[in-house]
Design a protein around this motif. Structure first.
Motif, short mmCIF file in Angstrom:
data_model
loop_
_atom_site.label_atom_id
_atom_site.label_comp_id
_atom_site.label_asym_id
_atom_site.label_seq_id
_atom_site.Cartn_x
_atom_site.Cartn_y
_atom_site.Cartn_z
N LEU A 1 0.87 -1.18 0.00
CA LEU A 1 0.00 0.00 0.00
C LEU A 1 0.90 1.22 0.00
N PHE A 2 0.85 1.96 -1.11
CA PHE A 2 1.86 3.00 -1.32
C PHE A 2 1.22 4.30 -1.80
N SER B 1 -2.78 8.15 5.54
CA SER B 1 -3.44 8.02 6.84
C SER B 1 -3.67 6.56 7.17
N LEU B 2 -3.47 6.24 8.42
CA LEU B 2 -3.68 4.88 8.88
C LEU B 2 -5.15 4.50 8.84
N ASP B 3 -6.05 5.47 8.99
CA ASP B 3 -7.48 5.18 8.92
C ASP B 3 -7.86 4.62 7.55
N TYR B 4 -7.34 5.25 6.50
CA TYR B 4 -7.61 4.76 5.15
C TYR B 4 -7.08 3.34 4.98
N ALA B 5 -5.85 3.12 5.43
CA ALA B 5 -5.23 1.80 5.29
C ALA B 5 -6.02 0.74 6.04
N GLU B 6 -6.41 1.04 7.25
CA GLU B 6 -7.14 0.06 8.05
C GLU B 6 -8.50 -0.26 7.43
N THR B 7 -9.16 0.77 6.91
CA THR B 7 -10.45 0.54 6.26
C THR B 7 -10.30 -0.32 5.02
N LEU B 8 -9.31 0.00 4.19
CA LEU B 8 -9.08 -0.77 2.97
C LEU B 8 -8.76 -2.22 3.29
N MET B 9 -7.90 -2.44 4.28
CA MET B 9 -7.53 -3.81 4.65
C MET B 9 -8.75 -4.58 5.17
N LEU C 1 1.83 -2.16 12.34
CA LEU C 1 1.60 -3.55 12.73
C LEU C 1 0.28 -3.69 13.49
N ASN C 2 -0.03 -2.73 14.30
CA ASN C 2 -1.22 -2.82 15.14
C ASN C 2 -2.52 -2.69 14.35
N ILE C 3 -2.49 -2.07 13.18
CA ILE C 3 -3.73 -1.97 12.41
C ILE C 3 -3.86 -3.08 11.37
N GLY C 4 -2.84 -3.92 11.23
CA GLY C 4 -2.98 -5.07 10.35
C GLY C 4 -1.96 -5.25 9.26
N TYR C 5 -1.07 -4.29 9.08
CA TYR C 5 0.03 -4.52 8.14
C TYR C 5 0.87 -5.70 8.64
N VAL C 6 1.37 -6.51 7.71
CA VAL C 6 2.22 -7.64 8.12
C VAL C 6 3.68 -7.23 8.26
#
Length: 223
Positions: free
Chosen positions: A137-138, A144-152, A175-180
């Protein structure tokens, strides 16, 4: 081979990124050694467009020197021709800022892990359908982490990897929002540190990121 590399990356959670066009052989070897001494294993060399000369020179240099101590990949691969040159030079995985169906097909053919750059739900789904292995995700944090967490959460098709202006706090947040995992560049391998020969500092910074990754692994994922 690609599944083994992916499994190891999900466990390690870190790729340390070097811009090969900005660093000589001796300094590159010393900097990578510092990363290895700090506990890092995944190394990414950025492809220098248009020729890729520096990258394709450095790939066999590092592999000969470090062997199985590192898992060596190539980043900033934009198209099939660049991917093939990196493969010929010995890369073990491919990372990109964009999504290419042709590169995806080539990596499937060669059994190499492919991490394309994605931004939208459509790109994520296409990457999954075409056979990519992990999604970059680039830019992974600036949006924003909110966008990333929602997309994931909505497009939960493949593991997600963060690449952006990464520091220790941001790495933990990712890591805490779900990135590996995440790609680390200037936070460890800054041009200034390398030019000043401060390889002990590179080792120290690497170790801090590795400790965060290990702590997260021991906790079993999200906090």
């Amino acid at each position: 081979m690609k599944q083994d590399v992916l499994n190891q990356l999900v466990k390690e959670k870190l790729i340390f990124i070097f811009k090969t066009q900005r660093i000589g052989d001796e300094d590159l070897l010393r900097a990578v050694q510092a990363v290895v001494d700090g506990g890092g294993r995944f190394i990414e060399l950025t492809y220098d467009q248009p020729s890729g000369t520096a990258c394709c020179h450095a790939l066999p240099l590092l592999k000969e020197h470090f062997g199985g101590k590192i898992i060596l990949g190539t980043g900033t691969i934009l198209d099939e021709d660049e991917a093939q040159k990196a493969i010929d030079a010995g890369t073990e995985y491919i990372v990109a800022p964009n999504l290419s169906r042709e590169v995806c097909s080539l990596c499937r053919e060669k059994d190499l892990m492919y991490m394309p750059g994605v931004f939208t739900g459509t790109e994520c789904v296409n990457a999954w359908k075409w056979g990519a292995d992990i999604l970059k995700l680039f830019p992974g944090c600036e949006i924003s982490l909110d966008y990333a967490e929602t997309l994931m959460g909505v497009v939960n098709v493949l593991p997600y990897f963060a690449v952006c202006k990464m520091d220790e706090t941001m790495f933990e947040d990712c890591l805490n929002i779900g990135y590996v995992g995440a790609g680390i560049s200037r936070a460890v391998n800054s041009r200034e540190l390398i030019e000043q020969g401060r390889f002990d500092e590179i080792e120290k910074r690497t170790r801090k990121f590795v400790e965060i990754a290990e702590k997260h692994e021991q906790k079993g994922g999200r906090s």
